[in-house]
Design a protein around this motif. Structure first.
Motif, PDB file in Angstrom:
ATOM      1  N   ALA A  16     -20.856  18.959   9.634  1.00  0.00           N
ATOM      2  CA  ALA A  16     -21.671  17.839  10.113  1.00  0.00           C
ATOM      3  C   ALA A  16     -21.172  16.565   9.445  1.00  0.00           C
ATOM      4  CB  ALA A  16     -23.145  18.084   9.801  1.00  0.00           C
ATOM      5  N   CYS A  17     -20.194  15.921  10.066  1.00  0.00           N
ATOM      6  CA  CYS A  17     -19.669  14.665   9.537  1.00  0.00           C
ATOM      7  C   CYS A  17     -20.776  13.610   9.622  1.00  0.00           C
ATOM      8  CB  CYS A  17     -18.444  14.217  10.342  1.00  0.00           C
ATOM      9  SG  CYS A  17     -17.848  12.590   9.870  1.00  0.00           S
ATOM     10  N   PRO A  18     -21.014  12.879   8.544  1.00  0.00           N
ATOM     11  CA  PRO A  18     -22.091  11.882   8.595  1.00  0.00           C
ATOM     12  C   PRO A  18     -21.809  10.762   9.598  1.00  0.00           C
ATOM     13  CG  PRO A  18     -20.894  11.761   6.508  1.00  0.00           C
ATOM     14  CD  PRO A  18     -20.409  12.977   7.222  1.00  0.00           C
ATOM     15  N   HIS A  19     -20.562  10.638  10.013  1.00  0.00           N
ATOM     16  CA  HIS A  19     -20.208   9.566  10.955  1.00  0.00           C
ATOM     17  C   HIS A  19     -20.045  10.076  12.386  1.00  0.00           C
ATOM     18  CE1 HIS A  19     -19.548   7.380   7.274  1.00  0.00           C
ATOM     19  NE2 HIS A  19     -18.658   8.270   6.909  1.00  0.00           N
ATOM     20  N   CYS A  20     -19.609  11.326  12.545  1.00  0.00           N
ATOM     21  CA  CYS A  20     -19.243  11.830  13.876  1.00  0.00           C
ATOM     22  C   CYS A  20     -20.151  12.946  14.378  1.00  0.00           C
ATOM     23  CB  CYS A  20     -17.810  12.348  13.882  1.00  0.00           C
ATOM     24  SG  CYS A  20     -16.624  11.198  13.200  1.00  0.00           S
ATOM     25  N   GLY A  21     -21.015  13.486  13.520  1.00  0.00           N
ATOM     26  CA  GLY A  21     -21.839  14.616  13.943  1.00  0.00           C
ATOM     27  C   GLY A  21     -21.128  15.928  13.682  1.00  0.00           C
ATOM     28  N   HIS A  48     -11.321  15.881   4.542  1.00  0.00           N
ATOM     29  CA  HIS A  48     -10.904  14.653   5.239  1.00  0.00           C
ATOM     30  C   HIS A  48     -11.098  14.862   6.730  1.00  0.00           C
ATOM     31  CE1 HIS A  48      -7.439  11.724   6.396  1.00  0.00           C
ATOM     32  NE2 HIS A  48      -8.489  11.016   6.056  1.00  0.00           N
ATOM     33  N   HIS A  49     -11.815  13.980   7.361  1.00  0.00           N
ATOM     34  CA  HIS A  49     -11.976  14.117   8.807  1.00  0.00           C
ATOM     35  C   HIS A  49     -10.732  13.529   9.482  1.00  0.00           C
ATOM     36  CE1 HIS A  49     -14.846  14.117  12.492  1.00  0.00           C
ATOM     37  NE2 HIS A  49     -13.832  14.944  12.590  1.00  0.00           N
ATOM     38  N   THR A  50      -9.643  14.267   9.336  1.00  0.00           N
ATOM     39  CA  THR A  50      -8.311  13.790   9.714  1.00  0.00           C
ATOM     40  C   THR A  50      -8.218  13.453  11.195  1.00  0.00           C
ATOM     41  OG1 THR A  50      -7.579  15.394   8.083  1.00  0.00           O
ATOM     42  CG2 THR A  50      -5.870  14.317   9.375  1.00  0.00           C
ATOM     43  N   GLY A  96     -10.661  12.787  13.171  1.00  0.00           N
ATOM     44  CA  GLY A  96     -11.902  12.165  13.613  1.00  0.00           C
ATOM     45  C   GLY A  96     -11.977  10.754  13.073  1.00  0.00           C
ATOM     46  N   CYS A  97     -12.975  10.478  12.244  1.00  0.00           N
ATOM     47  CA  CYS A  97     -13.188   9.115  11.748  1.00  0.00           C
ATOM     48  C   CYS A  97     -12.260   8.760  10.600  1.00  0.00           C
ATOM     49  CB  CYS A  97     -14.631   8.955  11.311  1.00  0.00           C
ATOM     50  SG  CYS A  97     -15.097  10.094   9.996  1.00  0.00           S
ATOM     51  N   ARG A  98     -11.495   9.734  10.102  1.00  0.00           N
ATOM     52  CA  ARG A  98     -10.558   9.544   8.989  1.00  0.00           C
ATOM     53  C   ARG A  98     -11.254   9.124   7.706  1.00  0.00           C
ATOM     54  NH1 ARG A  98      -5.465  10.615  10.165  1.00  0.00           N
ATOM     55  NH2 ARG A  98      -4.948   9.948   8.065  1.00  0.00           N
TER      56      ARG A  98
HETATM   57 ZN    ZN Z   1     -16.042  11.949  11.081  1.00  0.00          ZN
END
Ligand code: ZN
Lengths: 988, 91
Positions: free
Chosen positions: B6-11, B56-58, B60-62
């Motif tokens: 669950a990325c805090p930026h992307c879900g 690292h959300h490589t 995704g939002c990086r």
């Molecule tokens: Zn993300």
């Protein structure tokens, strides 16, 4: 061939006959048949040969657990070996071939293995074939492989397509029998997002093989009506032909949908299989139960079949399993088959019931002889069952018949509940292993040990309500429809061993493990369930012991005098059933296997005749052959000489490019590079070394300051992505207080190196600004205007070759035209295109390092960069570990040059350096050649090497030793810079 | 096979989009001394249970995240932005 097809009944469509072939023999069946049922209907009982002893085998089950009826389906690239005939839907034109037999299924030479069976007992891999050791590879292993094979994979590539997708739901229901349908209906009617999967072609599970009625209609009709209702609900997705094969963390389930494995010619544009990853808020296992075989002699002879399977063939596909049947059961479920056989007019000789008390009173009203307190001791026959021997109260009796249905009780299908490491629990009351409900997951119906359609329906609905309640979704269970003819079979005491057996009594049919093997394992000290599994190979076939594991555990328990609870189970792991590589690969094959990266100058390189080389995802121009050049070396030598004497143009667009901005950008660079950047003036470029926190060099490149708060960094091609990740880590996780922004601009700029004494003359023709040595000295970096203001670009006066050189960056879309223009202008001056091979020669001649040298074991001092490391900065990545004793020792491997004593001799990268006269051993290796090439400038092969205390050994004679090729080249260590050590050429 | 982070930026996103760096440890002060640096670079706990790691959300939002993952079950309890973690925890 005699037909076993009944004239009426079943769910098959008699108006749609289908023709197919088995081992080349034409046969026919109907729509709604499985391959197995169609074969049985055609009287084809012999369906395969067993793994080890090549015993004749027929179909044992009607579902996923089938261990015997494995066949090769299809032709060419669509060949699918080891297909379970029980799950393969019949289609018109299907071709099936039996496996593991030679020359034919009927006459198989491998059956001689049966006579060799004393040598093929448990542990035979470890005993019989152990000595002499050399025989293993040459004789034993090929022999075993040939003799004990499954089907063969096709050599052609698969012409079909596969895909992968994700799905999300509130409730995932796995299994669409009475339990699963009830759960899906309950949740669907409540408006929850439901996914219902079932491995069969049609939803309904055991309802499709039932003769009971539900709510006044036949069970199969009830299933079809329920399916229609579910399919009409927009919040419900039903997936038939879909096997949920694994449960993973986050309540994610893997499932494979066989979209077009039941058609002769798959439609183009649709996948044949689809891999689902289903994210389930809650999941309900309504996976039913597996009927257990009984372990008597000859229990694998074609004609012996599970009772539930016999019932399915009879009721669902209208096939009589035999002419003359008997039933051997330990529980009441066998009587349901008895009732149905008699209703269909199939002769039933006897019911052999292991229980002294027999069936529940009033359960069976048929004509068959009932023998209670009786056991089938042995079955007889070769390729087909001919008789059975019954032991009853000390006496034996032989019955002549051609079909025996067997029920040894039921094992709930709990695999998915145990995939995350949860251990099943033995229940004495159920005589089975059960799984407990877990977070996000519950089991219901037969999978939870229930028996009877009404009980399963009720439980499915009730559990769905409970699971949805956990998600805050209100649902009501509704009433259970009336079931007529429901047979509830209470659990009975399992029957593990049968005394007095004469023939081989199989436990694991697919791997040919029989009772004596297990006894041997116990005798030899391998009674632990995990050891017994490996020693006997029980449960290690592609069916993963679905039919055999519980019987093996029961027999081990009996042999050890303990409860099955104490023996325990082996570990459950995905996959529940085999999943094709195609489904797992999805669309990642052929040209979609990985993306291709082409530089903005790819077209330019192509029209200049480049040969390309794959570097990671990139296609880089390697060299540019010209007419008359017959070897790559001729082209490369010419390119190198041209750069040294006139000028060359090389595509360097694939270097990583990162734009770094922000008020703290300079400070940030100071912390990520070991050398100083804060004092870099605007308009200047600087070579930088980036270390890892452990002090070793990570990457290198040049970084230019374009404004106070704007830098442009280049990285090596290989580490472009890694460096950006690293910088982002530093900026976000280490120093979020710094005002710094990072953006990859690798794809935004086309970048070309123009190198050679004439580089400036050529470039000046398109650059509007004055780029004389005075106006734009070495390491200058600036924005430039090109073609009289037509285009903006960036120019960097940096050199990898050691010549007067520039790198010109222009927006990617203009790259090709700018390169074309330069080639045109440079032509009269001798400008040539050069590739990465020449680039590499030029840099080795100049002693520049790449990742051949920066190999994770070197610190700056090893490469002669010791003085670059800032002593002034309080902190940078790698500073604190770099001071360690071992990284400053004088005998470290250090960069040197190496040349052969005889200029005509050569050596290769990777060769070891030995002291002169030292024996050629790895212990004596002083280091290795990290880069090498033929140098047109030196006139011989040259190399860079990492050699112990190398910087103090210039001039020393050594032996260059390539142990792999047995090459010995006398050589001399030297300064790693072979050309212009004073750097005079850079500053002209 | 398929955990979701669950990325805090992307879900909630599949783990294939992420790159794991390893234990989420605060970087020592420059003058922390050789032992502290050695610990930081080389020594790791190997607990059974919740463990904080840099992810690292490589694709995704990086953004770099600090993910709390149970090493026994792979269950992800929390994922927060590493900058936030740095400000609140690492100092
Ligand atoms: Zn993300």
């Amino acid at each position: 061939m005699t037909s076993y097809r009944l004239s009426q009944g079943g769910l098959i469509d008699r108006a749609r006959p289908l023709s197919f072939s088995f081992d080349g023999k034409p046969m026919s069946g109907f729509a709604g048949d499985s391959l197995a049922s169609a074969l049985l209907a055609n009287g084809q009982r012999l369906m395969g040969r067993s793994f080890k002893y090549h015993r004749p085998r027929g179909v044992l089950t009607a579902g996923a657990a089938e261990p015997n009826a494995l066949m090769t389906i299809g032709k060419g690239g669509r060949t699918e070996p080891n297909t379970r005939a029980t799950l393969q839907e019949l289609y018109d034109g299907l071709t099936a071939r039996s496996q593991n037999r030679w020359p034919s299924l009927d006459f198989d030479i491998g059956a001689l293995n049966g006579l060799l069976s004393p040598f093929l007992s448990a542990g035979f891999y470890y005993k019989t074939f152990m000595w002499p050791a050399a025989f293993w590879e040459k004789l034993y292993e090929p022999f075993i492989r040939k003799a004990a094979g499954l089907g063969e994979a096709a050599k052609e590539s698969d012409p079909d397509s596969f895909e992968k997708c994700w799905a999300h739901c509130d409730l995932l229901v796995i299994g669409a029998g009475a339990t699963g349908l009830a759960a899906a209906l309950t949740a669907g009617r409540a408006g929850a997002r439901v996914i219902l999967v079932d491995e069969q072609a049609e939803l309904g599970g055991s309802l499709l093989s039932e003769t009971a009625t539900i709510g006044g209609v036949p069970a199969a009709q009830f299933a079809r009506e329920a399916t229609a209702e579910l399919e009409a609900l927009p919040n419900v997705r039903t997936l038939a032909r879909t096997t949920a094969f694994g449960r993973y963390d986050g309540n994610v389930f893997g499932a494979v949908e066989r979209v077009q494995k039941h058609v002769a010619t798959p439609q183009v544009g649709r996948p044949v299989e689809r891999l689902w990853r289903i994210v389930a808020g809650r999941a309900l296992l309504a996976t039913g139960a597996e009927e257990r075989p009984l372990v008597f002699g000859g229990n694998d002879i074609p004609g012996v079949m599970m009772a539930g399977a016999a019932r399915s063939y009879l009721n669902r596909t209208a096939v009589a399993p035999a002419r003359q049947m008997a039933i051997f059961t330990t529980n009441d479920s066998g009587y349901a088959l008895a009732r149905d056989l008699e209703a269909c007019g199939v002769a039933l000789t006897a019911i052999i019931d292991s229980r002294p008390e027999g069936a529940a009173p009033g359960l069976y009203k048929g004509q068959a002889r009932i023998l209670t307190d009786a056991l089938v001791r042995d079955a007889h026959g070769g390729k087909s069952l001919s008789a059975i021997t019954i032991a009853r109260q000390g006496r034996t009796e032989t019955l002549r018949l051609d079909g025996l249905a067997v029920s040894g009780g039921f094992s709930p299908v709990i695999h998915l509940a145990c995939h995350r490491g949860d251990k099943p629990v033995w229940s004495d009351a159920q005589g089975a292993f059960l799984a407990e409900d877990r977070k996000g997951l519950a089991l219901a119906g037969a999978a939870a040990g229930l028996s009877g359609l009404a009980a399963c329906y009720e439980a499915g609905a009730r559990k769905a309500v409970a699971l949805l309640d956990q998600l805050g979704i209100a649902a009501t269970a509704g009433s259970v429809p009336t079931v007529e003819g429901d047979i509830v079979a209470p659990a009975t005491k399992p029957l593990w061993s049968i005394p007095g057996i004469r023939g081989k009594a199989f436990i694991d049919f697919q791997n040919d493990v029989h009772r004596a093997d297990l006894a041997l394992a116990v005798r030899e000290g391998y009674a632990h369930v995990e050891l017994a599994k490996r020693y006997t190979t029980n449960g290690m076939a592609t069916d993963q012991g679905k039919l055999s594991n519980v019987n093996a555990i029961g027999l081990l328990a009996e042999a050890r005098g303990v409860s099955p609870a104490e023996v325990g189970t082996t570990t459950f792991r995905p996959f529940y059933t085999p999943v094709s590589f195609g489904a797992l690969a999805g669309s990642s094959h052929g040209k979609h296997f990985q993306p291709v990266r082409q530089s903005p100058l790819h077209g330019w390189a192509k029209k200049n005749g480049a040969r390309f080389v794959e570097t990671g995802l990139w296609y880089r121009s390697a060299w540019f052959p010209r007419t008359g050049e017959t070897t790559w070396r001729e082209s490369v030598d010419r390119e190198v000489r041209t750069v040294r004497e006139a000028a060359g143009l090389c595509d360097v667009s694939m270097l990583g490019k990162i734009e770094i901005t922000g008020k703290d950008a300079a400070l940030f660079l100071d912390r990520v590079y070991c050398n100083g950047f804060a004092n870099l003036p605007v308009g200047k470029a600087r070579y930088g070394l980036m270390l890892r926190e452990d002090g070793f060099i990570y990457d290198d490149g040049t970084t230019s300051r374009l404004a106070e708060d704007r830098f442009f960094m280049t990285t090596t091609t290989a580490y472009a992505a890694g460096v950006l990740n690293h910088l982002e880590f530093c900026a976000q996780a280490l120093w979020p207080e710094l005002d710094v922004r990072l953006a990859s601009v690798t794809d935004q700029w086309a970048q070309m190196a123009i190198a050679g004494p004439l580089a400036r003359t050529i470039l000046q023709e398109i650059v509007d600004e004055d780029i004389s040595n005075e106006a734009f000295p070495f390491l200058g970096a600036r924005a430039v205007s090109l073609f009289n203001g037509a285009l903006k670009g960036r120019l960097f006066r940096i050199s990898f070759s050691g010549e007067l050189a520039y790198e010109l960056a222009v927006p990617a879309g203009y790259g090709e035209s700018v390169a074309d223009a330069l080639m045109e202008i440079g032509k009269p001056k001798g400008l040539c295109a050069y590739g990465v091979e020449a680039l590499s020669v030029l840099r080795i001649e100049k002693g520049h390092v790449t990742h051949n040298e920066i190999n994770g074991t070197v610190v700056p001092a090893d490469l002669g960069f010791g003085r670059m490391v800032s002593a002034k900065k309080a902190d940078f990545i790698g500073k604190h570990m770099l001071a360690r004793e071992g990284l400053t020792a004088g005998n470290r491997h250090q960069l040197v040059g190496v040349v052969p004593l005889d200029p005509a001799a050569s050596f290769r990268t990777g060769a070891h350096i030995l002291a002169k006269g030292a024996a050629a051993t790895l212990e004596n290796s002083l280091g290795h050649v990290s880069s090498s090439c033929y140098s047109p400038h030196v006139g011989s092969t040259i190399g860079l090497a990492l050699v112990r205390a190398g910087s103090s050994r210039h001039g020393e004679e050594v032996m260059i030793w390539n142990g792999l090729r047995g090459e010995y080249t006398p050589g001399r260590l030297c300064d790693p810079v072979f050309i212009d050590p004073e750097n005079a050429k850079l500053k002209i | 096979m398929a955990s979701l982070i669950a990325c805090p930026h992307c879900g909630r996103r599949p783990k294939e989009e992420f790159t794991v760096k390893g234990a989420a440890l605060a970087r020592p002060e420059p003058q922390a001394g050789a032992d502290a640096w050695f610990d930081h670079v080389y020594l790791r706990d190997n607990p059974r249970g919740p463990y904080q790691e840099f992810w690292h959300h490589t694709s995704g939002c990086r953004r770099w995240l600090v993910v709390t993952r149970d090493t026994a079950t792979h269950e992800v309890e929390e994922a927060r932005d590493a900058a936030l973690w740095n400000r609140e925890t690492a100092r």
